[in-house]
Structures are given as structure tokens and as C-alpha cells.
Scaffold this motif. Sequence first.
Motif, mmCIF file in Angstrom:
data_model
loop_
_atom_site.group_PDB
_atom_site.id
_atom_site.type_symbol
_atom_site.label_atom_id
_atom_site.label_comp_id
_atom_site.label_asym_id
_atom_site.label_seq_id
_atom_site.Cartn_x
_atom_site.Cartn_y
_atom_site.Cartn_z
ATOM 1 N N ASP A 301 -8.185 -15.037 46.501
ATOM 2 C CA ASP A 301 -6.948 -14.784 45.761
ATOM 3 C C ASP A 301 -5.751 -14.888 46.705
ATOM 4 N N LEU A 302 -4.558 -15.037 46.119
ATOM 5 C CA LEU A 302 -3.382 -15.354 46.923
ATOM 6 C C LEU A 302 -2.943 -14.195 47.815
ATOM 7 N N THR A 303 -3.213 -12.979 47.411
ATOM 8 C CA THR A 303 -2.876 -11.845 48.274
ATOM 9 C C THR A 303 -3.698 -11.894 49.555
ATOM 10 N N GLU A 304 -4.991 -12.174 49.409
ATOM 11 C CA GLU A 304 -5.869 -12.295 50.570
ATOM 12 C C GLU A 304 -5.487 -13.511 51.410
ATOM 13 N N ALA A 305 -5.178 -14.624 50.750
ATOM 14 C CA ALA A 305 -4.773 -15.838 51.467
ATOM 15 C C ALA A 305 -3.509 -15.588 52.278
ATOM 16 N N ALA A 306 -2.548 -14.863 51.700
ATOM 17 C CA ALA A 306 -1.293 -14.559 52.402
ATOM 18 C C ALA A 306 -1.545 -13.715 53.637
ATOM 19 N N SER A 307 -2.439 -12.737 53.516
ATOM 20 C CA SER A 307 -2.759 -11.866 54.642
ATOM 21 C C SER A 307 -3.351 -12.654 55.805
ATOM 22 N N ARG A 308 -4.203 -13.622 55.492
ATOM 23 C CA ARG A 308 -4.849 -14.400 56.555
ATOM 24 C C ARG A 308 -3.939 -15.491 57.099
ATOM 25 N N LEU A 309 -3.094 -16.048 56.225
ATOM 26 C CA LEU A 309 -2.222 -17.134 56.650
ATOM 27 C C LEU A 309 -1.262 -16.684 57.749
ATOM 28 N N LYS A 310 -0.789 -15.455 57.681
ATOM 29 C CA LYS A 310 0.206 -15.003 58.655
ATOM 30 C C LYS A 310 -0.364 -14.885 60.066
#
Length: 459
Positions: A301-310
Motif C-alpha cells: 500500500d502507498l503508506t508503506e511504499a512512502a515509508s520505504r521510499l524515503k
Amino acid sequence: MKPLSVSQIRSIVDGELIHGSDNVIVYNGAYRLKQVKNQNTIFFSKTVILDWESLKELFPMVIVTNRKISQNERLENLTIIKVNDVEEAYWKFVNYYRSLFHIPVIAITGTSGKTTTKEMIKHILSGEKTVAATNSSNNSRTAHLQYLLSIDDETDAAVFETAVGAPGDVLRAGNYFKPTIGIITNIGAHHLNYCKTLEAYIKAKGEMAEVLNHSGVLIINSEDKNSKKLDLKNFKGRIIKVGTDPSCHFKANNIQYCKDGMRFNVQFKEKNYSMFVPGYGEHQVYNALAAIAAVNEIGIDLTEAASRLKTFQNLNKHLQVYKGMNGSTILDDTWSMTTTSLEAALKVLNEVGKSKKRVAILGTITDLGSWGYIIHEQAGEIICQNGVDVLITIGEHARIMADQAVKNGLDSKIYSFKNSILVYDILKKILDEDTIVLIKGDMYSKPIIDLAVKIRKKE
């Protein structure tokens, strides 16, 4: 590689055991002799091997061949499988091996951003999955087998670059990887020495639709002008558009430069998600959008993706920021040189270099064939449109960029050199703490890479 016995392989390739043992286990594969680097490798051989002595340290070894085998080739710890057609046997092996794994496989092509997007996807997925992937930007067609065999029973997902050097390259990669998700990051003008025309280059990138067997998921940049020219009328799968346009499935807005990267919001299914991606430039946002769309298809999900992307680390020589000589700021972008990446880099130079004197040091664009003059003229137009205070070109064709920029109205200090020998002395005079320098060439331009290192402040 998932281990396979000679007995299993003989069944796959419809081969006859003429020497050795059915019980030997294969852990590696090779289609070229120089790729045989480990014991227990299966090698598909079309030619006579002359130097068996140098290969003995790599025994046990399995050969698949259609040749007659002499008595002195029947060596200890060498297993020989005889087939009617080596090429046919090879593809039977490849197709069988790929069929063993029912996992998401992502294939990425595009003029710029392939490696960065692939690394973003790998980084995000690796938080909870085992991922097979192309190594750095090593996407040569001769490496496809090794990358396919990097998938084994522990692999949860795979992501591979599928570069275009010539028409058919993406199709050939697809024969190996059989991706379920395809990404076309953008389409500029490159490799025209083999594709001959821009239209043929666009068509070569569009082979991704065929690779997906006209099903699966295709992710494209909705605002890329050449991607809009792709012939996708026969594509029956889902198309996911990324960009800033309201029609995009993954829409970026509120894009801002900040310390060490870009902040932006992603609108997806009427929800907004806050994102940060390390690395400067709007092009980096587009890379991130494609990566986010791909991992979302795999269940992140995008919340998890955002956390890892940073926590992603921007790649070496991809607009990396350094302190430079005389207190200047250096943007090292010596990884690739295309008109697409040039435009992106100049936009970053202008944004990061606000209120500073902007210097651009540019090398030659390669792999253009007879299109060299025209593409370098187009590069000159891009330079003029974006503007710099000082332009330095290195190389015969690079001078065309400078001439065209002047013709289009660029009113800046310009230096053009055949090589980089005299550039350092000029930089010593013009660089100071109020100067920012973009130095850009490709990974094969050693003089420009060396110059980039030389003008960075020694740590």
C-alpha cells in the motif's frame, strides 16, 4: 538457480546422455563459454571447445551439444547431453525454468530512469520480500540467462531492466523474463545508430506491450510526448498512467524541492499520500510514481511504499551534489547523456542554482549514428530554452550543441574544446562559492568522469 539434475534437464531438452551421469546436479547456466565461472554449470555449446585443460577446475560441468564428441572429450566429471538442435534445446530449458515460478516479474524500459526506477522498486519490495533484480545498470542481452536463473524457490518478486540497443531487444528479453508488469519510463532519442529513426526507436520501446502478451499491466508516463505515440490499440491488459495530469491513476501534485530530494503528494483512488524521494528533479518524482504504481500492483500500500521510499539512496553519478573547488557546488551527472536526461539535469541546475552563477560542462551524446548532428542540435535548443551563465562543451559533436544554442539566442560565455585538458584551468578561474556546476556525460566518457572527480573538494 533452483537446482536441477541432469536427468531432469535431459527430459526438458529431449536429450541423450552420451557421457557422464544423470545424477549430477546443475546450479548454474551459461550460453557463452566466458560465462562459465562456477562448477556445476550447464553450458549450451554450438562450437568445439579447444582448451579443456583450462576448464577442468570448473568440473563437474554439463555440456549440451549437437556435435559429435571425440574420445578425448569424454573427460572425468564432464557430462555430455546430445541434442538435435542446441538453440531449440536452450529455449526449451529457458521456457521450462521460467514456468517454474509464479511470481510477479517487472520489466522496465525507457530512455532515462530505468536503473533508478528499478532500484526504487527493489528497495521498496526488499522490506518484506526476496527480490531478484538486474545488477546496477548491467542490462546486456547476454546477461538475460543469468538474471533469469537468479530466480529460485526463495524469490518473491523480480525486477529487470530491458534496454533497447536495437529493434527486438525488448522482445528478446521478454522471451526470458515473461513479465507480468511492464514499465516504460519515457522515450527520448537514443540508440538511433541501430534503430535508424525515432519512429523505429519508439516502436522498439513499444515492444513492451508484446512482451506482456498484450495482457498484464503496463505503466507509462502520461505526459511523455513520445510515449503518447506508442501503438497500444491491440493491448488488452490494463494501462496505468502516472504523472501530474488529472487523468493519471497515480497523480503527483504539490511537487517541491527540499533538502536532499523532492517532496510531493500522490493522489490515488481519491486519497492523498505524502511522499519524499531522495534525489533532485521532477524526473525523480516520475521515477518514484512508476515505482509506487508497480509495487502497489504487488500488494504494497502507498503508506508503506512512502515509508520505504524515503530511505532510498540516490544512485551514484545521478545528479549527486558535492562541494567543489573554490567553494563551488558540483552536480555530478556523469552516468548517462541523452537529450531527455540533459533537459532534466538543466532544470535541476536552474532550481538548485537559483541566485548562483550556473555553469554547464557537457560531453557528447553517443549511439546516434547518422542522427548525431540533428540530436546535438536539439540538445543545443534545450540548452537555450533552459539557459546557463557559462557553457563548456567537450568533444567535436558537443560543439554542435554550443553553436545551436547561440543560433537560438543563448547569450552566455561559451567555451568549446575537443578534449578536457584545458577545462580545469578555466574552472580554477571562474568557480567560487556563488557558482554551481553541472557536469554531464555518459559512463564511458572517462575524461569527463575524471574531471568531475578533480573539481570536487577532497574530503
